[in-house]
Design a protein around this motif. Sequence first.
Motif, short mmCIF file in Angstrom:
data_model
loop_
_atom_site.label_atom_id
_atom_site.label_comp_id
_atom_site.label_asym_id
_atom_site.label_seq_id
_atom_site.Cartn_x
_atom_site.Cartn_y
_atom_site.Cartn_z
N TRP A 57 0.75 -1.53 -0.37
CA TRP A 57 0.31 -0.28 -0.54
C TRP A 57 1.02 0.90 0.14
N LEU A 58 2.29 1.24 0.99
CA LEU A 58 2.87 2.36 1.02
C LEU A 58 3.23 2.95 -0.40
N TRP A 59 4.13 1.43 -0.83
CA TRP A 59 4.82 1.44 -1.85
C TRP A 59 4.62 1.84 -3.65
N ARG A 60 2.81 1.35 -3.12
CA ARG A 60 2.43 1.83 -4.60
C ARG A 60 1.89 3.21 -4.98
N ARG A 61 2.24 3.99 -3.14
CA ARG A 61 2.02 5.70 -3.62
C ARG A 61 3.62 5.96 -3.48
N ALA A 62 4.33 5.50 -3.44
CA ALA A 62 5.89 6.10 -3.26
C ALA A 62 6.82 5.54 -4.47
N ASP A 63 6.32 5.04 -5.25
CA ASP A 63 7.43 4.12 -6.31
C ASP A 63 7.74 5.01 -7.68
N TRP A 64 6.94 6.48 -7.96
CA TRP A 64 7.05 7.04 -8.49
C TRP A 64 8.23 7.73 -8.08
N LEU A 65 8.56 8.01 -6.80
CA LEU A 65 9.57 9.32 -6.25
C LEU A 65 11.16 8.21 -6.25
N LEU A 66 11.09 7.28 -6.44
CA LEU A 66 12.05 6.70 -6.46
C LEU A 66 13.24 6.65 -7.49
N PRO A 67 14.22 7.30 -7.89
CA PRO A 67 14.64 7.19 -9.46
C PRO A 67 15.58 6.51 -9.94
N TRP A 68 15.21 5.03 -9.79
CA TRP A 68 16.19 3.83 -10.88
C TRP A 68 14.73 2.89 -11.21
N PRO A 69 15.42 2.31 -11.70
CA PRO A 69 13.56 2.31 -12.86
C PRO A 69 13.13 0.99 -11.99
#
Length: 130
Positions: free
Chosen positions: A95-107
């Motif tokens: 649930w957390l990573w679905r919201r924050a995934d786009w913030l991470l700078p790698w593919p």
Amino acid sequence: AVLRHCLEALQPGGRLVLLAAQCPRLYGPLDRGLGMRRRNSLQELCAALSAAGFTVERAMEFLRIGLSTWLLYGALLRRRRVPRIQLKALDSTVWLWRRADWLLPWPGLYLVLVARKPAAEAAARVAENP
């Protein structure tokens, strides 16, 4: 050949949704343990879809957080599986990573591509002018 068969199976204007592992340099023991034969780049997949006759409408990366686990267990530790406890931790925080995934700078580990079969009139034009 698989993509051409998918194209033939779709009605004109129909869409194909494709899930593919990305980042060819990551291919290793974890992939082999899951029965995967390769990882692809976005450019390779778009070229293959276009060559088969599709028009790529959208490409989305996801599971960026999984890259660290893939590097640790696959590249560094050369394991064929991720421990269950690690998978449960990821599953309980999805649930957390679905919201924050786009913030991470790698593919991301995976790509979802949406491709459309040309409408009948566009397909006829392509067939006339190969």
